[in-house]
Every structure is written in structure tokens, then in C-alpha cells.
Design a protein around this motif. Sequence first.
Motif, mmCIF file in Angstrom:
data_model
loop_
_atom_site.group_PDB
_atom_site.id
_atom_site.type_symbol
_atom_site.label_atom_id
_atom_site.label_comp_id
_atom_site.label_asym_id
_atom_site.label_seq_id
_atom_site.Cartn_x
_atom_site.Cartn_y
_atom_site.Cartn_z
ATOM 1 N N SER A 72 24.410 22.030 -19.061
ATOM 2 C CA SER A 72 24.496 20.600 -19.375
ATOM 3 C C SER A 72 25.852 20.010 -19.004
ATOM 4 C CB SER A 72 24.214 20.378 -20.871
ATOM 5 O OG SER A 72 25.122 21.142 -21.658
ATOM 6 N N GLU A 73 26.904 20.816 -19.078
ATOM 7 C CA GLU A 73 28.238 20.321 -18.706
ATOM 8 C C GLU A 73 28.430 20.257 -17.194
ATOM 9 O OE1 GLU A 73 27.709 22.778 -20.831
ATOM 10 O OE2 GLU A 73 28.206 21.828 -22.759
ATOM 11 N N GLY A 74 27.594 20.949 -16.449
ATOM 12 C CA GLY A 74 27.702 20.937 -14.989
ATOM 13 C C GLY A 74 28.840 21.770 -14.451
ATOM 14 N N ASN A 75 29.344 22.716 -15.278
ATOM 15 C CA ASN A 75 30.466 23.544 -14.815
ATOM 16 C C ASN A 75 30.056 24.996 -14.547
ATOM 17 O OD1 ASN A 75 30.029 24.350 -17.427
ATOM 18 N ND2 ASN A 75 32.092 23.834 -18.171
ATOM 19 N N ARG A 76 28.789 25.311 -14.811
ATOM 20 C CA ARG A 76 28.290 26.660 -14.505
ATOM 21 C C ARG A 76 26.891 26.526 -13.916
ATOM 22 N NH1 ARG A 76 31.318 30.670 -16.410
ATOM 23 N NH2 ARG A 76 29.642 32.201 -16.349
ATOM 24 N N VAL A 77 26.609 27.410 -12.949
ATOM 25 C CA VAL A 77 25.324 27.324 -12.257
ATOM 26 C C VAL A 77 24.641 28.692 -12.266
ATOM 27 C CG1 VAL A 77 25.959 25.384 -10.784
ATOM 28 C CG2 VAL A 77 26.459 27.715 -10.027
ATOM 29 N N TRP A 78 23.335 28.629 -12.138
ATOM 30 C CA TRP A 78 22.525 29.851 -12.050
ATOM 31 C C TRP A 78 22.136 30.037 -10.595
ATOM 32 C CZ3 TRP A 78 16.696 30.011 -13.749
ATOM 33 C CH2 TRP A 78 16.170 31.299 -13.487
ATOM 34 N N ILE A 79 22.637 31.132 -10.004
ATOM 35 C CA ILE A 79 22.319 31.397 -8.597
ATOM 36 C C ILE A 79 21.462 32.656 -8.502
ATOM 37 C CG2 ILE A 79 24.430 30.274 -7.764
ATOM 38 C CD1 ILE A 79 25.640 33.046 -7.307
ATOM 39 N N GLU A 80 20.701 32.697 -7.441
ATOM 40 C CA GLU A 80 19.777 33.813 -7.251
ATOM 41 C C GLU A 80 19.768 34.200 -5.775
ATOM 42 O OE1 GLU A 80 15.780 34.055 -9.391
ATOM 43 O OE2 GLU A 80 15.162 33.633 -7.323
ATOM 44 N N LEU A 81 19.770 35.490 -5.522
ATOM 45 C CA LEU A 81 19.717 35.995 -4.149
ATOM 46 C C LEU A 81 18.340 36.574 -3.885
ATOM 47 C CD1 LEU A 81 21.277 36.630 -1.491
ATOM 48 C CD2 LEU A 81 21.801 38.886 -2.474
#
Length: 210
Positions: free
Chosen positions: A87-96
Motif C-alpha cells: 500500500s505504501e508503494g515502497n516494496r514490490v512482489w516480483i516473480e521469475l
Amino acid sequence: MHVPNKHGRKSRKGVSFFHAIFSSVMIFFLFSIIVSFTALPAAGDDKHDNNERLSIILIDGDEIYVRSGNYYTLLQDYQIHVKGANSEGNRVWIELRRDDVFLEDAIVGKGDTFVYSNNSTEILNLTVETIYGGASGVLVKFSPVYQYLDPKLPAPQTESISPENSSDNNSSVSPVSKNQAEGFDIPLFLLSIGAVLLMTGVFAGIYKKK
């Protein structure tokens, strides 16, 4: 009239023959050392070449941008997805993924590094440089991005690792270097044997005259 001492002459001949043998052994020993030291640098170079072949760089410090909900296709069909953000936009979920098959995922923030390895061989190394927030989601800038050749997959047809360049690199290694890398150089060995025989004959001739 002085009569030659035959016993002393035989003794001197025995000593001379001993000196000739001793000199020949010393020469052979020196040539053996030369052969050993000649082979060592080549073996080191061969090991260095093997390491280079195991770490061929496909992407060298580039930067890529991926928006949330989208993905970026790397070489050898690897794909980096940005699944969403907090919600803060400072962490993301990435997937390979590769060919739509899940490989690994992580939750990362600015400055974090994501590393993917396959059987202890590093394949992908990317760092989150910036996360841009917006009304439609986030835009993630990865920099620097490093991708290494996966030896178990077909090599991509790029200019840096094209078959022509690979064959040129292999042809630059001479057969002599390969023989030296194995620790044995036949021409040098034969030369040393010939030198030993020659010096033995020279010493034997000198002491015989004496």
C-alpha cells in the motif's frame, strides 16, 4: 726412467667416468625442472579459460523497467514479473518465470538485490534501483541487471556469443598449449634427452683425454 703407475691411471679413469655420470645426472635434473615450470603457466591459463566459459555474460549491467501487472522478457526466455506492490508503494512482489513456469519469487524494496541460481550456477542478478508510484500502479526500475548464460539451455543467437565468435575463441588456443596444460611437452622432453646424451658424450671425451 719413470714408470707410469697403471693403477693410478685406472683410478683416474674411474674418477673421470664418475664425474661424467654425475654431470649428466645434474643436467637431466635441470632440464626436468625446466619442463615442469614450462607446463605450469599453461595449466593456469587453461583453468582461467574454463572459468570464463562457465560465466558468459549475456546482460552486463543494463537497466530495465517493468510496470506492475506486466513482465520483461530476458534472454533464454527468462521473464521477470512485477506482480504488485504494498500500500505504501515502497516494496514490490516480483516473480521469475521461464516459458510460463514458476521458478522463484521475492518481496523486494529499493536497493534490494534479487539473485537466481540454478544448481549453484548464478543465472540472474538484478537490483531494485527505484520504485515509481502512480495511480495505475508502480513502475520498477532494475539497475544494474546481470544475466549469465544457463549452460543447460540453448545459447541465444546474439552477436556477443555467436557460434562464429565461439569458434574463433577456441581456435586461438594452440595444440601446444593443450599439451602443456596436461603437464607434458613431448618436443621439449626429447630435446632434453638429446642434450643429456650430447653432454654425456662431451664429458666422457674430455675425461678420456685426461
